[in-house]
Write a protein that holds these residues in place. Structure first.
Motif, PDB file in Angstrom:
ATOM      1  N   LEU A 171       0.827  -1.206   0.000  1.00  0.00           N
ATOM      2  CA  LEU A 171       0.000   0.000   0.000  1.00  0.00           C
ATOM      3  C   LEU A 171       0.862   1.257   0.000  1.00  0.00           C
ATOM      4  O   LEU A 171       0.669   2.161  -0.832  1.00  0.00           O
TER       5      LEU A 171
ATOM      6  N   ILE B 151       1.076   3.834  -3.325  1.00  0.00           N
ATOM      7  CA  ILE B 151       0.621   5.225  -3.191  1.00  0.00           C
ATOM      8  C   ILE B 151       1.776   6.190  -3.445  1.00  0.00           C
ATOM      9  O   ILE B 151       1.633   7.181  -4.165  1.00  0.00           O
TER      10      ILE B 151
ATOM     11  N   TRP C 176     -10.665   7.380  -9.225  1.00  0.00           N
ATOM     12  CA  TRP C 176     -11.083   7.190  -7.835  1.00  0.00           C
ATOM     13  C   TRP C 176     -12.376   6.384  -7.736  1.00  0.00           C
ATOM     14  O   TRP C 176     -12.570   5.616  -6.782  1.00  0.00           O
TER      15      TRP C 176
ATOM     16  N   GLY D  27     -11.591   2.861  -7.999  1.00  0.00           N
ATOM     17  CA  GLY D  27     -10.918   2.500  -6.752  1.00  0.00           C
ATOM     18  C   GLY D  27     -11.921   2.266  -5.637  1.00  0.00           C
ATOM     19  O   GLY D  27     -11.783   1.320  -4.845  1.00  0.00           O
ATOM     20  N   ALA D  28     -12.950   3.100  -5.586  1.00  0.00           N
ATOM     21  CA  ALA D  28     -13.990   2.941  -4.569  1.00  0.00           C
ATOM     22  C   ALA D  28     -14.749   1.634  -4.764  1.00  0.00           C
ATOM     23  O   ALA D  28     -15.114   0.957  -3.788  1.00  0.00           O
TER      24      ALA D  28
ATOM     25  N   VAL E  52     -12.581  -1.138  -3.334  1.00  0.00           N
ATOM     26  CA  VAL E  52     -12.585  -1.137  -1.860  1.00  0.00           C
ATOM     27  C   VAL E  52     -13.918  -1.653  -1.328  1.00  0.00           C
ATOM     28  O   VAL E  52     -13.962  -2.400  -0.336  1.00  0.00           O
TER      29      VAL E  52
ATOM     30  N   GLY F  91      -7.935  -3.941  -2.104  1.00  0.00           N
ATOM     31  CA  GLY F  91      -7.605  -2.903  -1.131  1.00  0.00           C
ATOM     32  C   GLY F  91      -6.482  -1.982  -1.570  1.00  0.00           C
ATOM     33  O   GLY F  91      -6.638  -0.758  -1.592  1.00  0.00           O
TER      34      GLY F  91
ATOM     35  N   LEU G 219      -7.370   1.650  -2.910  1.00  0.00           N
ATOM     36  CA  LEU G 219      -6.999   2.819  -2.108  1.00  0.00           C
ATOM     37  C   LEU G 219      -6.014   3.725  -2.846  1.00  0.00           C
ATOM     38  O   LEU G 219      -6.097   4.951  -2.757  1.00  0.00           O
ATOM     39  N   THR G 220      -5.089   3.101  -3.577  1.00  0.00           N
ATOM     40  CA  THR G 220      -4.126   3.901  -4.343  1.00  0.00           C
ATOM     41  C   THR G 220      -4.836   4.747  -5.385  1.00  0.00           C
ATOM     42  O   THR G 220      -4.535   5.932  -5.559  1.00  0.00           O
TER      43      THR G 220
ATOM     44  N   ILE H 265      -7.910   5.786  -5.294  1.00  0.00           N
ATOM     45  CA  ILE H 265      -8.683   6.836  -4.619  1.00  0.00           C
ATOM     46  C   ILE H 265      -7.785   8.026  -4.275  1.00  0.00           C
ATOM     47  O   ILE H 265      -8.169   9.188  -4.432  1.00  0.00           O
ATOM     48  N   VAL H 266      -6.574   7.732  -3.819  1.00  0.00           N
ATOM     49  CA  VAL H 266      -5.627   8.798  -3.464  1.00  0.00           C
ATOM     50  C   VAL H 266      -5.107   9.517  -4.706  1.00  0.00           C
ATOM     51  O   VAL H 266      -4.986  10.745  -4.738  1.00  0.00           O
TER      52      VAL H 266
END
Length: 317
Positions: free
Chosen positions: A53, A57, A125, A128-129, A132, A253, A257-258, A260-261
């Motif tokens: 992670l 990121i 994003w 990405g959501a 997740v 995950g 998450l990456t 989304i960021v």
């Protein structure tokens, strides 16, 4: 600081940071009276993927999508071919058929979702959501089924929580462990990514290749150590569960998450070559497990041979 020192220093900080995060978070979960089963499914599962992670990121935000994406794809390929191969050579890996029915669906589904996201060319994003949310659904499904059945898989997750329980019960110390772990993971990821970018430039290969090999194997070292310890303790089911769980967390995950960021541009070479490879490797694992519900030593040797061939292919392509 040399490239080798950057990479090694980054890996050490990532591994130490991940360990502190897991132990601190498990201790805090016990103070908050969170179920050991839930802690095993979430804190331990996600904590062991902290190196992936932090690295993905850091790479995505630093403008190195090949490393960010290659880290996730390469880790999953290395987990199946290299780490399971080594573990099976030491001891054949048995499968719990009851839990495998659930996890095989999750593993196959996560690989397909990952491939679909990458094939769009740019993981935003929103995608990405979705990833997740899919992971959240899997954890809820696993928790409900294991809490209701109280089966071998539930006991395995509870044992994983017990093995990572810190000696202290002081909330402040546990909180400091988590904060220190996060700081170590973030700084370690920066060192690793900087070293990987420098190595790619010096070696004259793409960042994707370095992400798929050096970075991916490096961030998978916690899984390798955990699997070797499990096999040494004669718990092959724990070794197999670690890898299956890690691969699900990586693509749902870590990638989610990456994205989304920071959005991830998918390099053309990963779309063209590595997406089909990770799908094929995942399918191979599912077939191997279904054939006799175990991975034999001969099959372990085959997995390692395939990984050696894959590495050569990456270098020569």
């Amino acid at each position: 600081m040399t490239t080798t020192m950057l990479i090694l220093g980054g890996l050490v900080l990532l591994a130490a940071g991940g360990e502190l995060i897991v132990r601190g978070a498990v201790g805090l979960s016990q103070l908050l009276r969170i179920s050991p089963l839930l802690a095993g499914l979430t804190i331990v599962g996600f904590g062991t993927s902290t190196p992936e992670l932090a690295t993905s990121i850091q790479a995505a935000m630093g403008g190195s999508p090949g490393i960010a994406l290659g880290n996730v794809i390469g880790s999953n390929v290395a987990n199946i071919l290299l780490i399971l191969g080594i573990s099976a050579l030491i001891m054949p890996l048995a499968v719990n058929p009851a839990s495998f029915k659930r996890d095989s669906i999750a593993l196959g589904g996560s690989a397909l979702l990952c491939a679909g996201a990458i094939l769009t060319g740019r993981i935003e994003w929103l995608m990405g959501a979705v990833l997740v949310l899919a992971l959240t659904g899997y954890v809820w499904w696993a928790y409900r089924s294991e809490a209701r059945a109280d089966d071998d898989e539930a006991h395995r997750h509870i044992e994983e929580t017990a093995e990572t329980t810190p000696k202290t019960h002081n909330g402040w110390i546990l909180g400091l462990m988590v904060v220190a772990g996060l700081a170590g993971a973030i700084f370690g990821a920066r060192l690793l990514v900087d070293g990987a970018v420098t190595l790619a430039s010096a070696a004259g290969v793409s960042e994707s290749v370095i992400g798929l090999t050096v970075v991916a194997v490096g961030t998978s070292l916690p899984e390798l150590i955990a699997c070797l310890i499990a096999v040494w303790k004669r718990h092959p089911d724990v070794a197999l569960g670690n890898i299956v769980g890690s691969n699900i967390y990586n693509v749902l995950g870590i990638l989610g998450l990456t994205a989304i960021v920071h959005p991830i541009e998918a390099p053309a070479e990963i779309i063209r070559f590595d997406v089909p490879i990770v799908l094929a490797v995942t399918a191979l694992l599912l077939v191997q497990l279904r054939s006799g519900w175990k991975i034999s030593r001969m099959e372990g040797a085959l997995l390692i041979t395939l990984y050696a061939g894959y590495t050569v292919f990456l270098i020569l392509r």
